[in-house]
Write an enzyme that holds these catalytic residues in place. Structure first.
Site, mmCIF file in Angstrom:
data_model
loop_
_atom_site.group_PDB
_atom_site.id
_atom_site.type_symbol
_atom_site.label_atom_id
_atom_site.label_comp_id
_atom_site.label_asym_id
_atom_site.label_seq_id
_atom_site.Cartn_x
_atom_site.Cartn_y
_atom_site.Cartn_z
ATOM 1 C CB CYS A 141 -22.780 20.187 -1.310
ATOM 2 S SG CYS A 141 -23.041 21.845 -0.644
ATOM 3 C CB CYS A 144 -24.158 22.896 -3.539
ATOM 4 S SG CYS A 144 -22.836 23.011 -2.342
ATOM 5 C CG ASP A 145 -25.621 20.071 -5.885
ATOM 6 O OD1 ASP A 145 -25.501 21.096 -6.559
ATOM 7 O OD2 ASP A 145 -24.679 19.312 -5.637
#
Ligand code: NDP
Length: 317
Positions: A141, A144-145
């Site tokens: 992701c 997300c990261d």
């Protein structure tokens, strides 16, 4: 199905942000929800280290801790959280039947909220999984990261719309993005491909397969092979992103619930309703576009509110 039968007003299947949010709302509406956690209690976020994009956590939060907080919030309002998995459902009659733990128990439910999520597909390499589970720089992701790799070099594997979108997202944060495409063309839409080609710091490596993810404590690079020439080489990078698709965890519902060809559940637009009265869905099981914890929580809330209205109309709430 088994002998032991229990009746519940609201059964929630799955324990990610969608399931727990649905539980908080359903419990506060006195629906006495029973939630089954499934095989991966807490869902995909339990395999993430830091969550920095969920509103309300100004300093970020550890993924498993966030799921534990959500669980405790659901329990605080008397949700019954059970460890177990749903092995079979029968939504053909007026009462929904659900089989638990391979037939150890049968539940009948006035309403069901599906929040079984989706699972990222992985390459299946040993070091990929080791570094993913240790928070060592492997992720599925970018949204997300990606932030953790600001100014660094990263690799992304995949050639669909997700990979193209995530590569351009990463390119805004990172110094260099190596996009590994296993064929000599991309599956992504032409418009998405153009965005990739127009981004200077993305280098597409065609006909390139990943042989290994390198690094002991954290990712240091990837070993790759050109499947046309057979040439092997190493790429230096500190982040390794996999974007080769997701699989919604919806197989057990497919005989009863309308889905698209890849298994994402179809909803009545603007609602959390499925085609079966009394069965609702929240989270990634019905979302192949946004796939965020916050959107899962939002649609989990919608599912509980829709269930509450449905039960009230039936005189069951
Ligand atoms: P897709 O299934 O469309 O694409 C997966 C990609 O991963 C393919 O290019 C495939 O390669 C590659 N791949 C699969 N396995 C491997 C492997 N082992 N090694 C290397 N590469 C591999 O998944 P997406 O997540 O990209 O998209 C899912 C759906 O969501 C699609 O319908 C897509 O259009 C949609 N979507 C739309 C968006 C938008 O409109 N903004 C954004 C994101 C997704 P190959 O092509 O060789 O099979």
């Amino acid at each position: 199905m088994s002998e032991e039968i229990e009746h519940v007003k609201c059964l929630i299947i799955g324990s990610g942000p969608a399931g727990y949010t649905a539980a908080i709302y359903a419990a506060r509406a006195d629906l006495n929800p029973v939630l089954y956690t499934g095989m991966e209690p807490g869902g995909q976020l339990t395999t993430t280290t830091e969550v920095d994009n969920f509103p309300g956590y100004p300093k970020g939060i550890d993924g498993p801790q966030m799921m534990e907080d959500l669980r405790q919030q659901a329990v605080r309002f008397d949700t019954e959280v059970r460890t177990g998995w749903i092995s079979k459902v029968d939504f053909s009659g007026p009462v929904h039947k659900i089989e638990v733990d391979g037939g150890k128990k049968t539940i009948t439910a006035d309403s069901v909220i599906i929040s079984t999520g989706a699972s990222a597909k992985w390459l299946g390499l040993e070091n990929e999984q080791r570094l993913r589970l240790s928070g060592g720089g492997v992720s599925a992701c970018a949204v997300c990261d990606g932030f953790f790799y600001r100014g660094q070099d990263v690799v992304i594997v995949g050639a669909g719309d997700t990979a193209a979108e995530e590569a351009t997202y990463l390119a805004k944060l990172c110094r260099k993005v190596y996009m590994l495409v296993r064929r000599d063309e991309m599956r992504a839409s032409k418009a998405m491909q153009k965005r990739v080609f127009d981004t200077e710091n993305i280098e597409v490596l065609w006909n390139t397969e990943t042989l290994d993810v390198l690094g002991d404590e954290g990712v240091t690079g990837a070993k790759v092979k050109n499947n046309k020439t057979g040439e092997e080489s190493e790429i230096e990078a500190t982040g390794f992103f996999v974007a080769i698709g997701h699989k919604p965890n919806t197989d057990i519902f497919k005989d009863f619930i309308d889905m698209d060809e890849t298994g994402y559940i179809n909803v009545v637009p603007g609602t959390a309703k499925t085609n079966v009265p009394g069965v609702f869905v929240g989270g990634d099981a019905a979302d192949n576009v946004y796939r965020q914890a916050i959107t899962a929580a939002g649609t989990g809330c919608m599912a509980a509110l829709d269930a509450e209205r449905y039960l009230a109309e039936k005189g069951l709430a």
